[in-house]
Design a protein around this motif. Structure first.
Motif, mmCIF file in Angstrom:
data_model
loop_
_atom_site.group_PDB
_atom_site.id
_atom_site.type_symbol
_atom_site.label_atom_id
_atom_site.label_comp_id
_atom_site.label_asym_id
_atom_site.label_seq_id
_atom_site.Cartn_x
_atom_site.Cartn_y
_atom_site.Cartn_z
ATOM 1 N N ALA A 175 55.260 80.290 0.356
ATOM 2 C CA ALA A 175 54.563 81.580 0.274
ATOM 3 C C ALA A 175 53.059 81.423 0.074
ATOM 4 O O ALA A 175 52.348 82.436 -0.026
ATOM 5 C CB ALA A 175 55.147 82.408 -0.867
ATOM 6 N N ALA A 176 52.551 80.208 0.025
ATOM 7 C CA ALA A 176 51.144 79.971 -0.329
ATOM 8 C C ALA A 176 50.185 80.738 0.567
ATOM 9 O O ALA A 176 49.252 81.398 0.087
ATOM 10 C CB ALA A 176 50.843 78.476 -0.275
ATOM 11 N N ALA A 188 44.465 76.013 -1.496
ATOM 12 C CA ALA A 188 44.777 74.725 -2.110
ATOM 13 C C ALA A 188 45.091 74.861 -3.596
ATOM 14 O O ALA A 188 45.776 74.001 -4.172
ATOM 15 C CB ALA A 188 43.616 73.751 -1.916
ATOM 16 N N LEU A 189 44.610 75.937 -4.236
ATOM 17 C CA LEU A 189 44.895 76.124 -5.662
ATOM 18 C C LEU A 189 46.376 76.394 -5.910
ATOM 19 O O LEU A 189 46.886 76.111 -7.002
ATOM 20 C CB LEU A 189 44.061 77.283 -6.214
ATOM 21 C CG LEU A 189 42.553 77.051 -6.353
ATOM 22 C CD1 LEU A 189 41.889 78.307 -6.910
ATOM 23 C CD2 LEU A 189 42.274 75.852 -7.247
ATOM 24 N N ILE A 190 47.070 76.931 -4.926
ATOM 25 C CA ILE A 190 48.481 77.275 -5.123
ATOM 26 C C ILE A 190 49.336 76.015 -5.253
ATOM 27 O O ILE A 190 50.058 75.861 -6.252
ATOM 28 C CB ILE A 190 48.971 78.214 -4.012
ATOM 29 C CG1 ILE A 190 48.254 79.560 -4.149
ATOM 30 C CG2 ILE A 190 50.480 78.397 -4.058
ATOM 31 C CD1 ILE A 190 48.546 80.553 -3.059
ATOM 32 N N GLN A 222 58.321 92.101 0.602
ATOM 33 C CA GLN A 222 57.086 91.643 -0.019
ATOM 34 C C GLN A 222 57.370 90.435 -0.920
ATOM 35 O O GLN A 222 58.490 90.238 -1.393
ATOM 36 C CB GLN A 222 56.462 92.769 -0.840
ATOM 37 C CG GLN A 222 56.069 93.979 -0.021
ATOM 38 C CD GLN A 222 55.006 93.647 1.020
ATOM 39 O OE1 GLN A 222 54.003 93.003 0.715
ATOM 40 N NE2 GLN A 222 55.224 94.087 2.256
ATOM 41 N N ASP A 223 56.325 89.644 -1.168
ATOM 42 C CA ASP A 223 56.477 88.465 -2.016
ATOM 43 C C ASP A 223 57.029 88.819 -3.394
ATOM 44 O O ASP A 223 57.825 88.072 -3.971
ATOM 45 C CB ASP A 223 55.131 87.750 -2.174
ATOM 46 C CG ASP A 223 54.676 87.094 -0.881
ATOM 47 O OD1 ASP A 223 55.526 86.846 0.000
ATOM 48 O OD2 ASP A 223 53.464 86.829 -0.742
ATOM 49 N N TYR A 240 53.234 79.178 9.992
ATOM 50 C CA TYR A 240 53.036 78.387 8.774
ATOM 51 C C TYR A 240 54.360 78.215 8.017
ATOM 52 O O TYR A 240 54.699 77.111 7.578
ATOM 53 C CB TYR A 240 52.008 79.054 7.874
ATOM 54 C CG TYR A 240 51.755 78.309 6.584
ATOM 55 C CD1 TYR A 240 50.823 77.282 6.524
ATOM 56 C CD2 TYR A 240 52.447 78.634 5.418
ATOM 57 C CE1 TYR A 240 50.588 76.594 5.339
ATOM 58 C CE2 TYR A 240 52.223 77.955 4.234
ATOM 59 C CZ TYR A 240 51.300 76.934 4.202
ATOM 60 O OH TYR A 240 51.080 76.251 3.028
ATOM 61 N N VAL A 241 55.134 79.295 7.896
ATOM 62 C CA VAL A 241 56.405 79.230 7.173
ATOM 63 C C VAL A 241 57.416 78.385 7.949
ATOM 64 O O VAL A 241 58.192 77.622 7.360
ATOM 65 C CB VAL A 241 56.959 80.651 6.918
ATOM 66 C CG1 VAL A 241 58.265 80.575 6.144
ATOM 67 C CG2 VAL A 241 55.944 81.478 6.158
#
Length: 457
Positions: A98-99, A113-115, A225-226, A335-336
């Protein structure tokens, strides 16, 4: 001078019952007395400092019959360890899958990148605390605490949509901490079982990648939704704890399943070197350096592979396929899908231990470096179609999973490592993994904030 004692074969009486060991025992001498020794089904794979004479040809079939009779319980334990591995890593994989979506929902794409970094940030601290301070606390107490962290993390990510990006990062920190801490604790717990269950754990963590990324792909494709996705996943923490507790109590009541055949091996003529069984007083630093001497070459390779695969599967995959709202299903969810392909490769290779064991793990590292170079060029020039990217991401996962499962197996079966240091050594190896991921996240920030914008003008 180290003393040694020759142990004569014990008489085999039907009335003798093997001891019922407790997986939470941590004292070295108690381990030898209370736990069955780690060996293969003929009792020929030994702990450090223990030598057995091989079974005769008439004794081997007898021991094999015992092994076959106990197969149903072994199969149950294999399944339970597999499920614990799945649930331990599922939240971690959900977060990484999910990033891109989480970052975009807060207009923080440049901070993606913080995730993954927060997902692993407390991992090294959790592993260090576990290795240096918590080994005398029961595995059960630690697992209950881990399940609580996991539940809070899931719910935190679920409500973060209504709060802020940084609240989401704090919740991700809890999810990642639970996964990293859980890996260390569960690998330590598995010392009490035959080493074949390491394969069950590895397969489970590999399956977590496929199920986690697959679950996110399915639910996000259904326009959930997330926040709702992570709320749906929150009961996983309760199931995780429940399965572990069942496994723990089942393992205690069925310990004779393992002990019976191993006690038969123990009755064979053997020599025990007491130099490896008597605990010596040494400083923590001395112990770290000594255990690093056993594992550093393999752990360094594993750290490098993690660095390479994390940069490829997150930063390069995002750069090649930025999130879009319109287009084909494969383009919108590229991406997923790439995350799913990566996890599929991890699953396949982590489940390969019974088929192939790789001693030269540096070969895997070299192949992953080639992948890294290819994906870096692809991120800059975007010359490969999606189907090629999907196939190549499976390869990235295959190499990553192979490096993990073979490195862990080699350490758990390294005769140079005294049994009292095996869990500690596994925790040190896990710290090398964290270092690789930390380095990858630092490079990803550099890539997304400096390198990639500079190259693309």
């Amino acid at each position: 001078m180290a003393s040694s004692v020759s142990v004569v074969p014990l008489p085999q009486h039907d009335s003798q019952e093997p001891p019922e060991p407790d997986p939470d025992v941590s004292d070295t001498t108690a381990l030898i007395a209370a736990k069955p020794l780690t060996m293969d089904k003929y009792g020929e794979k030994l702990l450090d400092g223990v030598e057995f004479h091989s079974f005769t040809e008439t004794e081997k079939p007898m021991n094999e019959k015992i092994h076959a009779r106990n197969e149903p319980v072994r199969a149950l334990h294999y399944l339970l360890v597999f499920l614990v591995g799945v649930l331990n890593n599922c939240g971690y994989v959900l977060v990484n899958s999910a990033a891109q979506s989480i970052a975009k929902s807060f207009d923080k794409e440049d901070l993606i990148a913080l995730i993954p970094w927060l997902n692993i940030a407390m991992g090294s601290t959790a592993r260090s605390v576990n290795a240096f301070f918590l080994l005398k606390i029961s595995h059960t107490s630690r697992i209950v605490f881990i399940a609580a962290l996991m539940l809070l993390g899931y719910l935190g990510v679920a409500v973060a949509t209504f709060i802020s990006f940084y609240f989401a990062l704090a919740a991700i920190l809890l999810v990642g901490s639970a996964s990293s801490f859980g890996e260390s604790v569960n690998l330590g717990f598995l010392r009490a079982f035959p080493s074949e269950l390491v394969g069950a754990w590895s397969s489970g963590t590999g399956m977590a990648g496929v199920l986690g990324s697959g679950l996110y792909l399915v639910l996000s494709s259904a326009n959930l939704q997330d926040s709702l996705i992570f709320f749906i996943a929150s009961p996983f923490a309760v199931v995780y704890c429940s399965i572990y507790l069942y496994l723990y109590h089942s393992s205690k009541s069925n310990r004779k399943v393992y002990a019976e055949e191993e006690q038969r091996a123990l009755r064979q003529s053997m020599t025990i070197s007491m130099s490896n069984l008597d605990p010596k007083t040494e400083s923590t630093l001395a112990r770290v350096l000594r255990c690093e001497g056993y594992i550093w070459t393999r752990a360094l390779q594993l750290s490098a592979v993690y660095f390479l695969e994390y940069v490829v599967s997150v930063a390069f995959a995002d750069a090649v396929n930025p999130k879009v709202e319109e287009g084909s299903f494969f383009r919108v969810h590229a991406y997923v899908i790439l995350s799913f392909c990566y996890q599929l490769g991890v699953l396949l290779s982590r489940s390969s231990l019974k088929l192939i064991k790789i001693q030269r793990v540096e070969i895997i590292t070299s192949l992953q470096a080639v992948n890294f170079i290819f994906w870096f060029l692809l991120a800059i020039w975007k010359f490969a179609p999606l189907w090629v990217q999907f196939l190549l991401m499976v390869l990235v996962g295959l190499l990553g999973g192979a490096s993990y499962v073979n490195t862990m197996y080699l350490i758990m079966n390294d005769r140079r490592i005294p049994e009292k240091d095996r869990e500690f050594s596994l925790n040190l190896c896990a710290l090398h993994i964290d270092f690789g991921i930390f380095s990858a996240c630092a490079f990803m920030l550099l890539f997304t904030k400096v390198i990639y914008p500079a190259i693309n003008g």
